[in-house]
Every structure is written in structure tokens, then in C-alpha cells.
Design a protein around this motif. Structure first.
Motif, PDB file in Angstrom:
ATOM      1  N   ILE A  39       0.847  -1.202   0.000  1.00 37.46           N
ATOM      2  CA  ILE A  39       0.000   0.000   0.000  1.00 37.46           C
ATOM      3  C   ILE A  39       0.877   1.243   0.000  1.00 37.46           C
ATOM      4  CG2 ILE A  39      -1.582   1.382   1.404  1.00 37.46           C
ATOM      5  CD1 ILE A  39      -2.939  -1.190   2.269  1.00 37.46           C
ATOM      6  N   SER A  40       1.909   1.214   0.816  1.00 31.24           N
ATOM      7  CA  SER A  40       2.825   2.348   0.891  1.00 31.24           C
ATOM      8  C   SER A  40       3.514   2.606  -0.446  1.00 31.24           C
ATOM      9  CB  SER A  40       3.873   2.095   1.975  1.00 31.24           C
ATOM     10  OG  SER A  40       4.861   3.102   1.971  1.00 31.24           O
ATOM     11  N   VAL A  41       4.049   1.529  -1.047  1.00 34.87           N
ATOM     12  CA  VAL A  41       4.751   1.694  -2.329  1.00 34.87           C
ATOM     13  C   VAL A  41       3.784   2.182  -3.410  1.00 34.87           C
ATOM     14  CG1 VAL A  41       6.030   0.489  -4.142  1.00 34.87           C
ATOM     15  CG2 VAL A  41       6.467  -0.054  -1.738  1.00 34.87           C
ATOM     16  N   PHE A  42       2.566   1.635  -3.421  1.00 33.72           N
ATOM     17  CA  PHE A  42       1.574   2.019  -4.435  1.00 33.72           C
ATOM     18  C   PHE A  42       1.216   3.492  -4.306  1.00 33.72           C
ATOM     19  CE2 PHE A  42      -2.573   2.398  -6.404  1.00 33.72           C
ATOM     20  CZ  PHE A  42      -2.484   1.579  -7.512  1.00 33.72           C
ATOM     21  N   SER A 100      -3.018   1.673  10.768  1.00 31.79           N
ATOM     22  CA  SER A 100      -1.745   1.527  10.047  1.00 31.79           C
ATOM     23  C   SER A 100      -1.908   1.835   8.562  1.00 31.79           C
ATOM     24  CB  SER A 100      -1.188   0.119  10.240  1.00 31.79           C
ATOM     25  OG  SER A 100      -0.857  -0.119  11.578  1.00 31.79           O
ATOM     26  N   VAL A 101      -3.038   1.441   7.983  1.00 39.92           N
ATOM     27  CA  VAL A 101      -3.287   1.762   6.569  1.00 39.92           C
ATOM     28  C   VAL A 101      -3.321   3.273   6.369  1.00 39.92           C
ATOM     29  CG1 VAL A 101      -5.004   1.681   4.731  1.00 39.92           C
ATOM     30  CG2 VAL A 101      -4.449  -0.395   5.991  1.00 39.92           C
ATOM     31  N   VAL A 102      -4.062   3.977   7.233  1.00 39.69           N
ATOM     32  CA  VAL A 102      -4.084   5.444   7.155  1.00 39.69           C
ATOM     33  C   VAL A 102      -2.671   5.989   7.345  1.00 39.69           C
ATOM     34  CG1 VAL A 102      -4.968   7.561   8.203  1.00 39.69           C
ATOM     35  CG2 VAL A 102      -6.464   5.572   7.965  1.00 39.69           C
ATOM     36  N   GLY A 103      -1.944   5.414   8.297  1.00 42.93           N
ATOM     37  CA  GLY A 103      -0.598   5.886   8.587  1.00 42.93           C
ATOM     38  C   GLY A 103       0.348   5.774   7.408  1.00 42.93           C
ATOM     39  N   VAL A 104       0.331   4.629   6.711  1.00 41.71           N
ATOM     40  CA  VAL A 104       1.282   4.463   5.603  1.00 41.71           C
ATOM     41  C   VAL A 104       0.918   5.357   4.413  1.00 41.71           C
ATOM     42  CG1 VAL A 104       1.920   2.124   6.281  1.00 41.71           C
ATOM     43  CG2 VAL A 104       0.063   2.448   4.661  1.00 41.71           C
ATOM     44  N   VAL A 105      -0.379   5.613   4.193  1.00 45.54           N
ATOM     45  CA  VAL A 105      -0.781   6.500   3.099  1.00 45.54           C
ATOM     46  C   VAL A 105      -0.333   7.929   3.394  1.00 45.54           C
ATOM     47  CG1 VAL A 105      -2.738   7.515   1.876  1.00 45.54           C
ATOM     48  CG2 VAL A 105      -2.722   5.066   2.396  1.00 45.54           C
ATOM     49  N   VAL A 106      -0.545   8.384   4.616  1.00 46.85           N
ATOM     50  CA  VAL A 106      -0.110   9.728   5.005  1.00 46.85           C
ATOM     51  C   VAL A 106       1.407   9.821   4.976  1.00 46.85           C
ATOM     52  CG1 VAL A 106      -0.082  11.418   6.877  1.00 46.85           C
ATOM     53  CG2 VAL A 106      -2.175  10.143   6.379  1.00 46.85           C
ATOM     54  N   LEU A 107       2.048   8.759   5.422  1.00 48.81           N
ATOM     55  CA  LEU A 107       3.510   8.728   5.384  1.00 48.81           C
ATOM     56  C   LEU A 107       4.018   8.897   3.957  1.00 48.81           C
ATOM     57  CD1 LEU A 107       6.000   8.195   7.239  1.00 48.81           C
ATOM     58  CD2 LEU A 107       5.841   5.810   6.572  1.00 48.81           C
ATOM     59  N   ALA A 108       3.376   8.244   3.005  1.00 52.67           N
ATOM     60  CA  ALA A 108       3.764   8.373   1.597  1.00 52.67           C
ATOM     61  C   ALA A 108       3.599   9.811   1.114  1.00 52.67           C
ATOM     62  CB  ALA A 108       2.930   7.423   0.742  1.00 52.67           C
ATOM     63  N   VAL A 157       6.114  17.558   8.252  1.00 50.31           N
ATOM     64  CA  VAL A 157       6.687  17.101   9.524  1.00 50.31           C
ATOM     65  C   VAL A 157       5.580  16.664  10.482  1.00 50.31           C
ATOM     66  CG1 VAL A 157       8.007  17.784  11.555  1.00 50.31           C
ATOM     67  CG2 VAL A 157       8.727  18.554   9.285  1.00 50.31           C
ATOM     68  N   ILE A 158       4.518  17.499  10.585  1.00 47.61           N
ATOM     69  CA  ILE A 158       3.391  17.160  11.465  1.00 47.61           C
ATOM     70  C   ILE A 158       2.731  15.858  11.011  1.00 47.61           C
ATOM     71  CG2 ILE A 158       1.093  17.897  12.214  1.00 47.61           C
ATOM     72  CD1 ILE A 158       2.114  20.788  12.050  1.00 47.61           C
ATOM     73  N   GLY A 159       2.501  15.738   9.703  1.00 46.50           N
ATOM     74  CA  GLY A 159       1.875  14.531   9.164  1.00 46.50           C
ATOM     75  C   GLY A 159       2.734  13.298   9.352  1.00 46.50           C
ATOM     76  N   PHE A 160       4.037  13.455   9.206  1.00 40.47           N
ATOM     77  CA  PHE A 160       4.963  12.331   9.372  1.00 40.47           C
ATOM     78  C   PHE A 160       4.900  11.791  10.803  1.00 40.47           C
ATOM     79  CE2 PHE A 160       9.019  10.243  10.040  1.00 40.47           C
ATOM     80  CZ  PHE A 160       9.230   9.578   8.848  1.00 40.47           C
ATOM     81  N   ILE A 161       4.916  12.700  11.770  1.00 45.80           N
ATOM     82  CA  ILE A 161       4.825  12.291  13.176  1.00 45.80           C
ATOM     83  C   ILE A 161       3.473  11.625  13.443  1.00 45.80           C
ATOM     84  CG2 ILE A 161       4.778  13.111  15.562  1.00 45.80           C
ATOM     85  CD1 ILE A 161       6.688  15.369  14.659  1.00 45.80           C
TER      86      ILE A 161
END
Length: 623
Positions: A301-304, A551-559, A576-580
């Protein structure tokens, strides 16, 4: 010319014999350890040295030496196989002749490893042998009583504590069978179907070829589990397509490299290291598969989404209709090639052994290939599949055999307990520091080394210490697996990146660093499931569902934060805020989830109200 022809014939004969031997034992029953493992290693040794003999620009003296090495190794292995009962009752006592054969086998195995894989694991294995012999002269906690050469040779060669240990045993049974299954699936058109299906699903969206690379590599990873071979298989088609639609060369290579690397953690087959993990832990393989599902899905999901946001940021177009296969027609013509995977997964779910499950999958692939004329496995295709499977075993079997030397040294000297004590002491009892030390060790050891070998070394030396510090055993071993897997894209020696560079015509270092960015979630997720194993399906239903959703929401925001772009550009403070916030969401606790949602809302909600600079679409699978 004559020598090359003979060598080629010998190589193919050994490959065919290995494949048929393993299929035969899968049908009638696995042979005793020394026979099963010894015969597979015998065929592999013949393939390694016959491949060297078939090379040009080698003088006759060198060819004579190579032939002598092959004959000596073959004789030594046959001696072990035919006399294993007599050797077993000798309780580790060997005569001068057996000492010579054992020493020769170890030396020739190191040479074969260098020819097949390279220097790293050869150097490490040699250092472990020297440590076993001369450990008595070392100071401090690394000191041990030291062992005579005869004891070392006996331990490494005459039983299942060294070369013929669990890693080779796993490679000689489960790994080989799944490699054969992959060869039959490819021969029946399964891999081509995966590619066409991926392109048909994603081609109309932005960055379609890159998304096709992600999906097809994930699908191929379920049957291959080798990062470099995945790159070569799918990247030959996807990398040129990505470059054509606007991706930079190094980005195209990085996307394929990171997508192919994830195949080693993608159920149901995964890579060789997963089978070895199951054997080392004494667990059913299906338990390892279950534990790997959520992390592997998060990975892809993250890579996509990284690929999508890259396409949005660079305004990369979709594919033209003429370049895309028709989804309905593709499915209609080739759906039957998936039946073998269905049978494989169903067999594993019904708790058949991995060997039997792979056997059922092979038979299904062969039978189902005759449903359509264009997928039929002809006698020529059948022979090619058998040869390809045998030849693809070489790297894994050699790595596992050489890693057996390390395991033999650890078991004889007690080094594993000492290393675990050192990690606990160096980290001061802090689990995070211990995990960081372990992950860095994995990345370093994995440079230029197969995932299975890197995993075996660290799992043997470090996993006991992590478990002692409170980690769940599956989490500890899965952590080691992830670190070993990611070494495939981590510079300076990144095998998947090097494989992609040849196709993309780009700098492998640049590809490697870009691939690390696209695959960052795989560096992060292991730390989270180490602390909270709900991501490994360990826990109650509420904890697991919560872990998946956040975690799904987290990896999409991380991307989005890594790319600096989602619907529109994301400013640096909000990134930075979104990454944290994304990291907080990926740690499955109520407090961190709440805090993460607040931070993610602060960072991402403005995206809804900002005006688009260009007409763009959000992630989708097709039209």
C-alpha cells in the motif's frame, strides 16, 4: 569447444536430476536428512563447477583444477550419503581419510560460494571457522576452550549441525519445491497473466506502468521470493514503460527494485528465509504466512501510494489504449492459470505440509495448462521448466550450506548466547536500542548476500537476545527477516538495485537510495510490530482490527509526507506534522492513535480545501 559442450550437458543433467529427485521424494516421502540434503548439494556442486567449465577464456590448467574440485566434492558427498549410518554411530570420531574428505568439502564449498554469491559470506564463514579453532586465545567473554581441527571437521560435515543443517534441509525440500512450482506457473503463462492483469487494472490511472510494476511484482513475489530475479522478470517490461510515460530512469529502476524486493515478504510463498524461519522456530509454515500478511500489505500500500503521489507531483500521464491489454479478454483467456495458486493456498490452509502443497500446485499448473492451447505445457516447455527450477536452486542451496558453517560454529562454541548478552549489555536493556543495533547489523551483513543467509546469521546470533528482552518469538524472527530483506535495496551493495540499473540504464547507487525512500515503510513497520504484535495477528480481534485500520491510514499519510505531495503540494511544516502523526497511527495503541489522527488531520485536511494546480486523479485501479 568440446569441454564447453560436455560442461553444458553436465550442468543440465544435474539440474534435471535435482528437480526430478526432489519431486520423487515429495511423492514417496522425504529421504533421511543426510541423503536428501547430500544429494541436493551434490547436484548443486556439479552445476556450480560445470558452469565454470563452460566459460570462455579459461586455460586448460584452470579447467583441470575446476574439474578436480568438482570430482572431489562429488566423491566426498557421495561418501557421506552412502556411509551416513556408519559415520553416525562413530559419535563424531573420524579417521584420517574422512578428515581429508571433510576438510576438502568445506574448502570446496567456500570456493563454490565465492563463485556463486561472492566474497562476503565466504569471509564471514571463514572467520567463524578460525574463531572455533583459535577462540582459546581471545580475551574476555569471546574466549572459549578451542577445538581441534578434527573436532571441527567432524561437527561441520558428519552430522546435521553444520553444512547439512536446517538451512540446507529447508532448501533441499520446501524451497526447491516452491521454485519448481514457480517454474511450472511461468511455463503455463501465469507470470505473463500477472503482468497483463496488472497493466489492465492500472494502465488508465496516472503513472499506470509504475503501479503495474508494483502489482505484478507483488503477484510474482508470491511464487518467486527472489528480489533480483523479480526485477529481471517484470522489470524488463515495466521499466521501459515507466520511462516512456515520464518517470526518470533512476525512479523507474527504484520502483521496480522496491516492488520486487517486497516479494520476499509477500504470502503465500514468500522467500526461502520464511521457510527456514518456520523450521528454526519449529512452527507450521502457515503460521509464518499469517504473521506476514498485514506487514506485507502495508508495504505494498505504501509503495503504491508513493508511486501515485510521484505521478501526481510530476503530472505523469496514463498509458494509451493501444498499449493496454483488455481486462475482460485477459481474464477470460488466462484465469485458469490462477487455479494452481488457489490449490496451493487451500492446501496450506488445510495444514498439508509446504512440500505436499507445492506438489499439488505443480500438478494443478500442469493439468490446467491444457485448458487453453496458448498455455499448454508442451514437452519442450516441461523440460525447460524442470531445468530452470534446478538451476534456480543453486544460489539458495549454496548460501544455506555455507550458512550452516556459521550455525555449526555458533552451536559448538556457544557464541549465540554471548552475542545476545553483548546486545543486551550494549543497549542497557533498552529494547529500541537493541532493535536498532540488530537492524543495522542485518543491513550490513545483507550487503551482497542472499536474504536467507543474512537472516540465518542474525536469527542465530541475535534473535535469542531479543526474545530474552521480551519480544514475542515470531516478532523477533520476523524483525530479523525484514532487515535481511531490505538489504536488497540498501546501498552500497543492493542486489535488486543493481539488477534494475542494467535495465533502467541508471546509476545503481541513485536507484538504491531512491528505492529506500519508496520502501521506507519496510524499515519502520518492524519496529512497530516488535512493540505491538497485533500487526502479526497476535492479540484479540479488536486490537488487530484497530492496528490494521490505523496503520493503513498511517502508511498512506507517510507516503504523502515523504513525497511532499498528495492532492496538491504539502508544505514542509505540515509534512513534519503529518509524518509524526503517521508514525503515531502505525503504533497500535489508543493514545497514539488518537494523537496520530489529530496530527494527520492538521496536516492533511487543508488538502481538501486547497485549489488544485492541475487536473489530477487520486489512486485507483483502472479507469
Amino acid at each position: 569447444m568440446y569441454v564447453r559442450k560436455v560442461a553444458k550437458y553436465l550442468n543440465e543433467s544435474a539440474a534435471l536430476c535435482l528437480t526430478l529427485f526432489v519431486i520423487y521424494t515429495a511423492v514417496v516421502g522425504i529421504r533421511v536428512d543426510m541423503i536428501q540434503r547430500g544429494m541436493v548439494l551434490l547436484f548443486v556442486m556439479i552445476m556450480v563447477f560445470s558452469a565454470e567449465l563452460s566459460k570462455d577464456k579459461i586455460n586448460y590448467l584452470v579447467k583441470g583444477i575446476i574439474a578436480l574440485l568438482m570430482i572431489t566434492a562429488g566423491y566426498s558427498l557421495l561418501y557421506q550419503v552412502t556411509n551416513f549410518r556408519q559415520i553416525a554411530v562413530s559419535m563424531g570420531s573420524i579417521n584420517a581419510f574422512e578428515f581429508f574428505l571433510g576438510a576438502a568439502l568445506i574448502g570446496i564449498l567456500l570456493i563454490a560460494t565465492k563463485l556463486t554469491i561472492g566474497w562476503p559470506i565466504v569471509i564471514i564463514s571463514s572467520l567463524f571457522i578460525l574463531y572455533t579453532r583459535f577462540g582459546s586465545v581471545l580475551p574476555g567473554m569471546f574466549r572459549h576452550r578451542g577445538y581441534r581441527w578434527s573436532r571441527i571437521i567432524s561437527h561441520m560435515v558428519t552430522g546435521t549441525s553444520g553444512i547439512f543443517g536446517t538451512p540446507l534441509g529447508t532448501a533441499a525440500t520446501m524451497v526447491v519445491m516452491f521454485i519448481i512450482f514457480g517454474s511450472f506457473l511461468e511455463a503455463s503463462g501465469g507470470s505473463a497473466f500477472f503482468m497483463d492483469l496488472a497493466i489492465a487494472l492500472t494502465g488508465k490511472s496516472k503513472g499506470g506502468p509504475a503501479k503495474a510494476a508494483v502489482i505484478s511484482s507483488a503477484l510474482m513475489g508470491t511464487i518467486s521470493g527472489n528480489a533480483a530475479s523479480n526485477v529481471v522478470t517484470t522489470g524488463t517490461f515495466t521499466i521501459p514503460l515507466m520511462k516512456k510515460t515520464g518517470y526518470e530512469s533512476h525512479v523507474a529502476g527504484a520502483i521496480e527494485a522496491v516492488a520486487s524486493t517486497g516479494g520476499q515478504i509477500m504470502p503465500p510463498v514468500m522467500g526461502a528465509a520464511a521457510f527456514i524461519m518456520a523450521e528454526m522456530m519449529g512452527l507450521q509454515y502457515s503460521i509464518i504466512v499469517l504473521a506476514a500478511i498485514i506487514p506485507s500489505v502495508l508495504y505494498y500500500i505504501s509503495v503504491f501510494t508513493m508511486v501515485h503521489f510521484e505521478a501526481v507531483k510530476k503530472d505523469i500521464s496514463s498509458m494509451s489504449e493501444s498499449e493496454m491489454p483488455d481486462l475482460r479478454e485477459t481474464w477470460k483467456k488466462n484465469w485458469h492459470t490462477l487455479l494452481s495458486i488457489v490449490v496451493l493456498v487451500a492446501s496450506l490452509a488445510m495444514r498439508y505440509s509446504p512440500v505436499k502443497s507445492a506438489l499439488f500446485g505443480i500438478v494443478t499448473a500442469l493439468v490446467c495448462s491444457y485448458f487453453r492451447s496458448h498455455t499448454r505445457i508442451t514437452p519442450r516447455k516441461l523440460l525447460d521448466a524442470l531445468l530452470s527450477a534446478g538451476q534456480n536452486v543453486v544460489g539458495v542451496a549454496i548460501a544455506c550450506s555455507c550458512a550452516g558453517i556459521i550455525i555449526g560454529s555458533v552451536s559448538l562454541t556457544g557464541l549465540g548466547l554471548k552475542i545476545s548478552s553483548i546486545i543486551i549489555a550494549a543497549s542497557g536493556g533498552n529494547l529500541l536500542l537493541a532493535l536498532l543495533f540488530t537492524f543495522v547489523t542485518l543491513i550490513i551483513l545483507g550487503m551482497g548476500m542472499p536474504t536467507a543467509a543474512a537472516y540465518i546469521m542474525v536469527a542465530t546470533l541475535v534473535a535469542p537476545g531479543l526474545i530474552e528482552m521480551g519480544l514475542h518469538p515470531i516478532a523477533a524472527h520476523m524483525f530479523c527477516l525484514y532487515g535481511a530483506v531490505m538489504s536488497s535495496i540498501t546501498p552500497p551493495v543492493a542486489l535488486a538495485a543493481y539488477a534494475a540499473s542494467g535495465i533502467a540504464k541508471a546509476n545503481p547507487m541513485k536507484i538504491g537510495f531512491t528505492a529506500c525512500k519508496f520502501g521506507l515503510v519496510a524499515f519502520i513497520v518492524p519496529f512497530f510490530f516488535a512493540y505491538q504484535p497485533a500487526l502479526l495477528w497476535i492479540g484479540n480481534a479488536t486490537e488487530i482490527v484497530q492496528a490494521i485500520l490505523t496503520s493503513v491510514v498511517g502508511v498512506v499519510v507517510l507516503a504523502a509526507c515523504l513525497q511532499g505531495h498528495a492532492r496538491v503540494k504539502v508544505s514542509l511544516p505540515l509534512r513534519v506534522i503529518g509524518f509524526i502523526g503517521a508514525l503515531a497511527l502505525m503504533y497500535p495503541e489508543v493514545v497514539t492513535d488518537f494523537a496520530g489522527l489529530v496530527l494527520v488531520a492538521i496536516a492533511m485536511v487543508p488538502q481538501v480545501f486547497k485549489r488544485k494546480e492541475k487536473t489530477i486523479d487520486m489512486p485507483k485501479l483502472g479507469g
